[in-house]
Design an enzyme around this catalytic site. Sequence first.
Site, PDB file in Angstrom:
ATOM      1  N   TYR A  60       3.842   6.003   9.876  1.00 22.41           N
ATOM      2  CA  TYR A  60       4.541   6.246   8.606  1.00 22.41           C
ATOM      3  C   TYR A  60       3.759   5.430   7.584  1.00 22.41           C
ATOM      4  O   TYR A  60       3.769   4.194   7.617  1.00 22.41           O
ATOM      5  CB  TYR A  60       5.985   5.752   8.721  1.00 22.41           C
ATOM      6  CG  TYR A  60       6.814   6.014   7.477  1.00 22.41           C
ATOM      7  CD1 TYR A  60       7.806   6.979   7.478  1.00 22.41           C
ATOM      8  CD2 TYR A  60       6.596   5.299   6.306  1.00 22.41           C
ATOM      9  CE1 TYR A  60       8.563   7.226   6.346  1.00 22.41           C
ATOM     10  CE2 TYR A  60       7.346   5.537   5.168  1.00 22.41           C
ATOM     11  CZ  TYR A  60       8.329   6.498   5.197  1.00 22.41           C
ATOM     12  OH  TYR A  60       9.075   6.745   4.077  1.00 22.41           O
ATOM     13  N   THR A 100      -2.345  -3.140   9.841  1.00 14.17           N
ATOM     14  CA  THR A 100      -2.635  -3.191   8.416  1.00 14.17           C
ATOM     15  C   THR A 100      -2.763  -4.600   7.835  1.00 14.17           C
ATOM     16  O   THR A 100      -2.147  -5.544   8.352  1.00 14.17           O
ATOM     17  CB  THR A 100      -1.504  -2.452   7.661  1.00 14.17           C
ATOM     18  OG1 THR A 100      -1.654  -2.624   6.266  1.00 14.17           O
ATOM     19  CG2 THR A 100      -0.126  -2.984   8.055  1.00 14.17           C
ATOM     20  N   TYR A 124       7.062  -1.462   4.946  1.00 13.30           N
ATOM     21  CA  TYR A 124       5.947  -0.903   5.719  1.00 13.30           C
ATOM     22  C   TYR A 124       5.278  -2.012   6.537  1.00 13.30           C
ATOM     23  O   TYR A 124       5.059  -1.861   7.749  1.00 13.30           O
ATOM     24  CB  TYR A 124       4.948  -0.245   4.754  1.00 13.30           C
ATOM     25  CG  TYR A 124       3.624   0.132   5.374  1.00 13.30           C
ATOM     26  CD1 TYR A 124       3.509   1.225   6.236  1.00 13.30           C
ATOM     27  CD2 TYR A 124       2.469  -0.600   5.090  1.00 13.30           C
ATOM     28  CE1 TYR A 124       2.282   1.565   6.795  1.00 13.30           C
ATOM     29  CE2 TYR A 124       1.242  -0.259   5.638  1.00 13.30           C
ATOM     30  CZ  TYR A 124       1.149   0.820   6.494  1.00 13.30           C
ATOM     31  OH  TYR A 124      -0.062   1.154   7.048  1.00 13.30           O
ATOM     32  N   TRP A 149      -6.984  -0.383   3.049  1.00 11.24           N
ATOM     33  CA  TRP A 149      -7.418   0.497   1.963  1.00 11.24           C
ATOM     34  C   TRP A 149      -8.200   1.718   2.489  1.00 11.24           C
ATOM     35  O   TRP A 149      -9.347   1.977   2.097  1.00 11.24           O
ATOM     36  CB  TRP A 149      -8.275  -0.283   0.964  1.00 11.24           C
ATOM     37  CG  TRP A 149      -7.580  -1.402   0.253  1.00 11.24           C
ATOM     38  CD1 TRP A 149      -6.472  -2.075   0.655  1.00 11.24           C
ATOM     39  CD2 TRP A 149      -7.969  -1.998  -1.003  1.00 11.24           C
ATOM     40  NE1 TRP A 149      -6.139  -3.041  -0.270  1.00 11.24           N
ATOM     41  CE2 TRP A 149      -7.039  -3.017  -1.289  1.00 11.24           C
ATOM     42  CE3 TRP A 149      -9.010  -1.767  -1.893  1.00 11.24           C
ATOM     43  CZ2 TRP A 149      -7.127  -3.801  -2.438  1.00 11.24           C
ATOM     44  CZ3 TRP A 149      -9.099  -2.551  -3.033  1.00 11.24           C
ATOM     45  CH2 TRP A 149      -8.169  -3.554  -3.299  1.00 11.24           C
TER      46      TRP A 149
END
Length: 300
Positions: A60, A100, A124, A149
Amino acid sequence: MKLLVIGRGGQVGWELTRSLAPLGHVVALGREDADLSRPDRLPGLIGEIKPDIVVNAAAYTAVDKAESEAKLASTINADAVGALAEGARDIGALFVHFSTDYVFDGKKAGPYGETDAPRPLNEYGRGKLAGEIAIEAAGGDWLVFRTSWVYSARGANFFQTMLRLAQERETLRVVADQYGAPTAARMIADLTAHAIRQAAAERKSGLFESGLFHMTANGSTSWFGFASRIIDAFASACPGRVLTRSIEPIASSEYMTAAERPRNSLLDNCKLERRFGLFRQDWDAYLQLVFDEALASGSR
Ligand code: NDP
């Protein structure tokens, strides 16, 4: 070797189906075959396919929307990831996953290492961090690559948005106080394929160790710097198509988003380089490759 890729339609998933092909038979599944909002079904699916390696590129990724859909984001990014890791463990497969830079709060002065304490600023990031923890808790063989990114010549991303806006607006205002390394999906897929090849050999000889690694392009810039390079490349290749005449640097406070972002997204990649002996290209060298691909494919 049999490799199962989950999330074949995403930026990284799509590139992986190409990069992993030389390693063996690749089975690539999309949302219709492997729905991460239904974690209970995932271990059985892995058991049926019986891969040697499971690579999860599905996630997601709607960072702002996750603020209002925290439960769904966490089911997909944490519960389902734990279920996939358990399914892989149960059949003795290696589980490979992506996380991330948003697990960090961005307050550190320099690049983040793997041992720096995470402190996500948004839903997130919290879900992705819970996914990392679930993988380790499953107790099988695993590799997690944190990247940042991500962009590519296909899909919805900052790069594509800038190419579109360049044809619509004379002036662009872009955030200049968030720093990171724009990382092409193709680069992530290529580095992952090399790492998997080595990991498979290590597993065969009993020398494999699971671990978390930072994996981004070399160098750093701001969103403003990234946008400027994209527009420059576009203007020099297709001067007649670019309407944008000026790009203004702005502060994050002038571009409010539902989710707070870290100011510093830089990740130290030394551990990845040491373990896998991989060379990482500069972010702007890869940008040119992706730009040429976007232009050649006519996506812009
Ligand atoms: P994309 O957003 O391009 O792709 C995500 C993929 O996940 C899509 O194929 C999507 O399917 C799939 N997906 C979403 N929900 C579900 C679901 N319920 N069941 C099955 N599949 C689902 O992601 P990226 O390629 O950019 O990201 C790859 C990895 O890198 C992710 O783990 C992400 O968290 C991480 N990452 C990404 C960053 C970025 O800037 N994009 C930055 C840092 C890390 P569909 O096509 O059907 O929607």
